[in-house]
Design a protein around this motif. Structure first.
Motif, PDB file in Angstrom:
ATOM      1  N   ASN A 267       0.872  -1.199   0.083  1.00  0.00           N
ATOM      2  CA  ASN A 267       0.181  -0.202  -0.081  1.00  0.00           C
ATOM      3  C   ASN A 267       1.302   1.476  -0.075  1.00  0.00           C
ATOM      4  O   ASN A 267       0.659   2.163  -0.790  1.00  0.00           O
ATOM      5  N   ALA A 268       1.965   0.868   0.980  1.00  0.00           N
ATOM      6  CA  ALA A 268       2.936   2.107   0.892  1.00  0.00           C
ATOM      7  C   ALA A 268       3.487   2.291  -0.965  1.00  0.00           C
ATOM      8  O   ALA A 268       4.067   4.196  -0.809  1.00  0.00           O
ATOM      9  N   GLU A 269       3.970   1.802  -1.050  1.00  0.00           N
ATOM     10  CA  GLU A 269       4.472   1.712  -2.713  1.00  0.00           C
ATOM     11  C   GLU A 269       3.505   2.339  -3.790  1.00  0.00           C
ATOM     12  O   GLU A 269       3.514   2.909  -4.498  1.00  0.00           O
ATOM     13  N   GLY A 270       2.144   1.439  -3.483  1.00  0.00           N
ATOM     14  CA  GLY A 270       1.128   1.847  -4.247  1.00  0.00           C
ATOM     15  C   GLY A 270       0.586   3.690  -4.062  1.00  0.00           C
ATOM     16  O   GLY A 270       0.841   4.218  -5.541  1.00  0.00           O
ATOM     17  N   LYS A 271       0.646   3.594  -3.058  1.00  0.00           N
ATOM     18  CA  LYS A 271       0.253   5.167  -2.287  1.00  0.00           C
ATOM     19  C   LYS A 271       1.571   5.867  -3.574  1.00  0.00           C
ATOM     20  O   LYS A 271       1.386   6.913  -3.946  1.00  0.00           O
ATOM     21  N   ARG A 272       3.039   5.837  -3.160  1.00  0.00           N
ATOM     22  CA  ARG A 272       3.986   7.057  -3.875  1.00  0.00           C
ATOM     23  C   ARG A 272       4.174   7.077  -5.479  1.00  0.00           C
ATOM     24  O   ARG A 272       4.440   7.850  -5.944  1.00  0.00           O
ATOM     25  N   ALA A 306      -1.916  -1.178 -12.998  1.00  0.00           N
ATOM     26  CA  ALA A 306      -0.248  -1.445 -13.039  1.00  0.00           C
ATOM     27  C   ALA A 306      -0.553  -1.221 -12.197  1.00  0.00           C
ATOM     28  O   ALA A 306       0.374  -1.862 -10.886  1.00  0.00           O
ATOM     29  N   ALA A 307      -0.598  -0.495 -11.358  1.00  0.00           N
ATOM     30  CA  ALA A 307       0.072  -0.150  -9.789  1.00  0.00           C
ATOM     31  C   ALA A 307      -0.599  -0.452  -8.302  1.00  0.00           C
ATOM     32  O   ALA A 307      -1.806  -0.703  -8.782  1.00  0.00           O
ATOM     33  N   PRO A 308       0.366  -1.225  -7.500  1.00  0.00           N
ATOM     34  CA  PRO A 308      -0.372  -1.812  -6.241  1.00  0.00           C
ATOM     35  C   PRO A 308      -1.642  -0.179  -5.840  1.00  0.00           C
ATOM     36  O   PRO A 308      -1.175   0.656  -6.042  1.00  0.00           O
ATOM     37  N   ARG A 309      -3.051  -0.937  -4.908  1.00  0.00           N
ATOM     38  CA  ARG A 309      -3.589  -0.569  -4.236  1.00  0.00           C
ATOM     39  C   ARG A 309      -2.369   0.250  -3.515  1.00  0.00           C
ATOM     40  O   ARG A 309      -1.896  -0.105  -2.868  1.00  0.00           O
ATOM     41  N   ALA A 310      -3.507   1.441  -2.662  1.00  0.00           N
ATOM     42  CA  ALA A 310      -2.948   2.411  -1.906  1.00  0.00           C
ATOM     43  C   ALA A 310      -3.768   2.548  -0.595  1.00  0.00           C
ATOM     44  O   ALA A 310      -3.134   2.955   0.561  1.00  0.00           O
ATOM     45  N   GLY A 311      -4.503   1.587  -0.412  1.00  0.00           N
ATOM     46  CA  GLY A 311      -5.640   1.360   0.918  1.00  0.00           C
ATOM     47  C   GLY A 311      -6.145   1.730   0.624  1.00  0.00           C
ATOM     48  O   GLY A 311      -5.944   3.263  -0.324  1.00  0.00           O
ATOM     49  N   ARG A 312      -7.508   1.790   0.484  1.00  0.00           N
ATOM     50  CA  ARG A 312      -8.999   2.154   0.252  1.00  0.00           C
ATOM     51  C   ARG A 312      -8.988   3.528   0.933  1.00  0.00           C
ATOM     52  O   ARG A 312      -9.728   4.058  -0.365  1.00  0.00           O
ATOM     53  N   LYS A 313      -8.639   4.302   1.567  1.00  0.00           N
ATOM     54  CA  LYS A 313      -9.285   5.040   2.327  1.00  0.00           C
ATOM     55  C   LYS A 313      -8.099   6.428   0.907  1.00  0.00           C
ATOM     56  O   LYS A 313      -8.378   7.214   0.558  1.00  0.00           O
ATOM     57  N   ASP A 314      -6.610   6.390   1.506  1.00  0.00           N
ATOM     58  CA  ASP A 314      -5.496   6.838   0.408  1.00  0.00           C
ATOM     59  C   ASP A 314      -5.974   6.164  -1.105  1.00  0.00           C
ATOM     60  O   ASP A 314      -6.360   7.477  -2.423  1.00  0.00           O
ATOM     61  N   ASP A 315      -6.217   5.035  -1.413  1.00  0.00           N
ATOM     62  CA  ASP A 315      -6.564   5.451  -3.108  1.00  0.00           C
ATOM     63  C   ASP A 315      -7.663   5.827  -3.569  1.00  0.00           C
ATOM     64  O   ASP A 315      -8.278   6.716  -4.263  1.00  0.00           O
ATOM     65  N   ASP A 316      -9.130   5.652  -2.607  1.00  0.00           N
ATOM     66  CA  ASP A 316     -10.548   6.654  -2.839  1.00  0.00           C
ATOM     67  C   ASP A 316     -10.181   8.114  -3.182  1.00  0.00           C
ATOM     68  O   ASP A 316     -10.040   8.991  -3.791  1.00  0.00           O
ATOM     69  N   ALA A 317      -9.090   8.211  -2.223  1.00  0.00           N
ATOM     70  CA  ALA A 317      -8.397   9.934  -2.165  1.00  0.00           C
ATOM     71  C   ALA A 317      -7.809  10.029  -3.418  1.00  0.00           C
ATOM     72  O   ALA A 317      -7.835  11.247  -3.948  1.00  0.00           O
ATOM     73  N   PHE A 322      -6.935  11.903  -9.602  1.00  0.00           N
ATOM     74  CA  PHE A 322      -6.392  11.891 -10.603  1.00  0.00           C
ATOM     75  C   PHE A 322      -7.202  12.020 -11.596  1.00  0.00           C
ATOM     76  O   PHE A 322      -7.561  12.622 -13.007  1.00  0.00           O
ATOM     77  N   ARG A 323      -8.749  11.858 -11.551  1.00  0.00           N
ATOM     78  CA  ARG A 323      -9.907  11.768 -11.781  1.00  0.00           C
ATOM     79  C   ARG A 323     -10.298  13.044 -12.038  1.00  0.00           C
ATOM     80  O   ARG A 323     -10.847  14.103 -13.438  1.00  0.00           O
ATOM     81  N   ALA A 324     -10.167  13.795 -11.299  1.00  0.00           N
ATOM     82  CA  ALA A 324     -10.471  15.622 -11.345  1.00  0.00           C
ATOM     83  C   ALA A 324      -9.570  16.248 -12.431  1.00  0.00           C
ATOM     84  O   ALA A 324     -10.038  17.049 -13.214  1.00  0.00           O
ATOM     85  N   ALA A 325      -8.405  15.649 -12.982  1.00  0.00           N
ATOM     86  CA  ALA A 325      -7.497  16.141 -13.733  1.00  0.00           C
ATOM     87  C   ALA A 325      -7.321  15.567 -14.979  1.00  0.00           C
ATOM     88  O   ALA A 325      -7.767  16.842 -16.086  1.00  0.00           O
ATOM     89  N   GLN A 326      -8.211  14.822 -15.047  1.00  0.00           N
ATOM     90  CA  GLN A 326      -8.414  14.637 -16.620  1.00  0.00           C
ATOM     91  C   GLN A 326     -10.081  15.117 -17.015  1.00  0.00           C
ATOM     92  O   GLN A 326     -10.302  15.030 -18.264  1.00  0.00           O
ATOM     93  N   ASP A 327     -10.401  14.845 -15.865  1.00  0.00           N
ATOM     94  CA  ASP A 327     -12.080  15.882 -16.261  1.00  0.00           C
ATOM     95  C   ASP A 327     -11.815  17.319 -16.593  1.00  0.00           C
ATOM     96  O   ASP A 327     -12.285  18.037 -17.491  1.00  0.00           O
ATOM     97  N   ARG A 328     -10.901  18.113 -16.092  1.00  0.00           N
ATOM     98  CA  ARG A 328     -10.336  19.421 -16.898  1.00  0.00           C
ATOM     99  C   ARG A 328     -10.108  19.549 -17.914  1.00  0.00           C
ATOM    100  O   ARG A 328     -10.368  20.052 -19.275  1.00  0.00           O
ATOM    101  N   PHE A 329      -8.754  18.153 -18.741  1.00  0.00           N
ATOM    102  CA  PHE A 329      -8.024  18.731 -19.882  1.00  0.00           C
ATOM    103  C   PHE A 329      -9.630  18.010 -20.757  1.00  0.00           C
ATOM    104  O   PHE A 329      -9.697  18.226 -21.216  1.00  0.00           O
ATOM    105  N   PHE A 330     -10.361  16.700 -20.815  1.00  0.00           N
ATOM    106  CA  PHE A 330     -11.371  15.956 -21.610  1.00  0.00           C
ATOM    107  C   PHE A 330     -12.618  17.356 -22.087  1.00  0.00           C
ATOM    108  O   PHE A 330     -13.092  18.035 -23.057  1.00  0.00           O
ATOM    109  N   ALA A 331     -12.775  17.729 -20.602  1.00  0.00           N
ATOM    110  CA  ALA A 331     -13.962  19.250 -20.552  1.00  0.00           C
ATOM    111  C   ALA A 331     -13.389  20.412 -21.375  1.00  0.00           C
ATOM    112  O   ALA A 331     -13.959  20.813 -21.995  1.00  0.00           O
ATOM    113  N   ALA A 332     -12.201  20.362 -21.443  1.00  0.00           N
ATOM    114  CA  ALA A 332     -11.614  21.931 -21.871  1.00  0.00           C
ATOM    115  C   ALA A 332     -11.821  21.087 -23.478  1.00  0.00           C
ATOM    116  O   ALA A 332     -11.663  22.100 -24.053  1.00  0.00           O
ATOM    117  N   ARG A 333     -11.553  19.935 -24.040  1.00  0.00           N
ATOM    118  CA  ARG A 333     -11.483  19.488 -25.319  1.00  0.00           C
ATOM    119  C   ARG A 333     -12.363  19.849 -25.577  1.00  0.00           C
ATOM    120  O   ARG A 333     -12.627  19.538 -26.948  1.00  0.00           O
TER     121      ARG A 333
END
Length: 480
Positions: A267-272, A306-317, A322-333
């Protein structure tokens, strides 16, 4: 009623005893001896024993006392005797009382003995330990020989004999039940141990730790329940099973700790890794290089998966960032594409008119003329420019359909006017005509000879050859 432990209040005399030379003195009243029969309190079940059946509430025992008194008599010297099958024997004296009172006193003592026997019968019926009841019955039976009571001692002795016999049977049954319970307890312990070992030996990568941990706790509670409700096993056997169970629990706990320790590291490696991906995604979110940046986001998504999970709480956050950054780009496109496609609406109207002209050429009867018209339409189509993305498939598909229809018409025209093919068709018709003439001659010959088999064969061959010629002739006509 006088209690059995109370002593008479007057000083009675003992019949047959000598007195002093001066004057006769009365005998002292015999002090009632403690009965050898255990009291009802002493017969109460000890902890762990089956309780005695409830005793009926007190009732009028006048009739029982009267019946008991019939087994005794009082001598002239106030001595009380009891009658048994072996004869009479002295039970004591009750001075300063008439015969009825004396007999009633000792009859009541008899009823106390009878009550003690009844209590034994009730305890035995309620499931008390047969050995304990048998011992008490034997003690009471021995005490009957000197019991200072008046009543049907023979009947009481018979009841005690019956209790002793039933207690012996109960002892044997209880011994068998004890062994059966012991065997069942052994099997229950073995089942607990084997299931615990199976859980402990399972592949850690496939274990559902929450469910398995809960099951291990349930097995421990089952073990305690079996220990509390079944007979103890021999010490060596009990220790051997407990040792196996304890080792299985320890193995499971160790594996669980190791698994979650490794999981924490992953989880620590996945978080990093995912924090780095989030940083890269946020850096791309304002890019206007739509094509290249969209491809980079797809590559980032592949790395995220492909990355390991980072623990449920960290992974969700992290995923939310990550999704917010994607949404911002694709919304602009999408906004940019909408602006561009708005410019294509005029082009769409032009191409819709051209498509209508192209579809008006269908069905194609003159490929040459249709081809010339379609070429003009295609040139105008290219000059019209792009259309909105949502209409590309519809517009391009419509023009492709007209182009395919023209190609098919040209192919059919070529096959129809091909001299080589026409020559082959004419030659085949001539051959079929000659073959039909020969078959007609054979049919006439067979009919003249009256050979039914040859007639049928010739007629069948002739019909087939004529059908073939008709098909070839039709094909030749279609190509003209």
């Amino acid at each position: 009623m006088t209690d059995e432990t109370q002593q008479p209040t007057s000083a009675p005399t003992l019949a047959g005893a000598s007195q002093s030379s001066d004057a006769p003195k009365p005998k002292p009243a015999p002090v009632p001896k403690p009965s050898a029969i255990p009291s009802p309190a002493a017969l109460r079940p000890r902890p762990g024993q089956a309780p005695a059946a409830p005793v009926a509430p007190a009732h009028d025992r006048t009739a029982e006392i009267a019946e008991a008194k019939t087994f005794g008599r009082v001598g002239e010297d106030s001595t009380v005797y009891v009658t048994t099958a072996e004869g009479e024997r002295e039970v004591g004296q009750y001075p300063d009382a008439d015969e009825s009172q004396a007999l009633e006193y000792f009859a009541k003592k008899y009823l106390d003995l009878a009550d003690a026997v009844t209590l034994l019968e009730q305890r035995l019926a309620a499931g008390a330990a047969g050995a304990t009841v048998a011992e008490a019955a034997g003690t009471q039976r021995e005490a009957l020989a000197e019991a200072q009571v008046v009543g049907d001692l023979d009947a009481l002795r018979a009841r005690l004999d019956a209790v002793s016999e039933q207690a012996a049977e109960a002892t044997a049954q209880q011994a068998r039940a004890h062994e059966e319970s012991k065997a069942a307890g052994l099997q229950a312990r073995i089942a607990v141990v084997e299931e615990a070992e199976a859980i402990a030996d399972a592949d850690p990568a496939r274990v559902q730790w929450k469910q398995s941990s809960a099951r291990m706790k349930e097995l421990f509670e089952q073990w305690k329940q079996v220990q509390a409700t079944t007979p103890r096993l021999p010490r060596s056997q009990d220790q051997q099973l407990w040792g196996r169970f304890s080792k299985a629990r320890n193995r499971f706990d160790k594996a669980r700790r190791e698994f979650f320790s490794a999981l924490d590291e992953r989880n620590a490696e996945g978080k990093r890794i995912k924090q780095k991906l989030v940083t890269e995604a946020e850096a791309l979110s304002d890019s206007t290089d739509w094509r290249e940046t969209a491809q980079q986001y797809r590559r980032l998504m592949d790395r995220w998966k492909a990355a390991p999970r980072a623990g449920r709480k960290d992974d969700d956050a992290l995923w939310a960032k990550f999704r917010a950054a994607q949404d911002r780009f694709f919304a602009a496109r999408n906004r940019a594409n909408e602006e561009v496609e708005a410019e294509y609406v005029g082009n769409l109207k032009v191409k819709e008119q051209l498509l209508a002209e192209a579809e008006a050429l269908l069905p194609i009867t003159d490929p040459v003329t249709a081809k010339e018209k379609l070429r003009v339409i295609q040139d105008q189509w290219e000059d019209a420019g792009k259309v909105p993305r949502a209409d590309i498939s519809r517009m391009e598909g419509g023009l492709r359909a007209v182009e395919r229809a023209l190609a098919e018409a040209e192919d059919a025209e070529w096959r129809r006017t091909n001299p080589e093919h026409q020559a082959r068709t004419s030659g085949m018709l001539a051959q079929l005509d000659a073959s039909i003439a020969e078959l007609e001659a054979e049919l006439d010959k067979a009919e003249t000879a009256g050979k039914d088999g040859d007639i049928a064969t010739a007629r069948e061959a002739l019909e087939a050859r004529r059908a073939w010629r008709d098909q070839v002739a039709r094909t030749a006509e279609e190509m003209q």
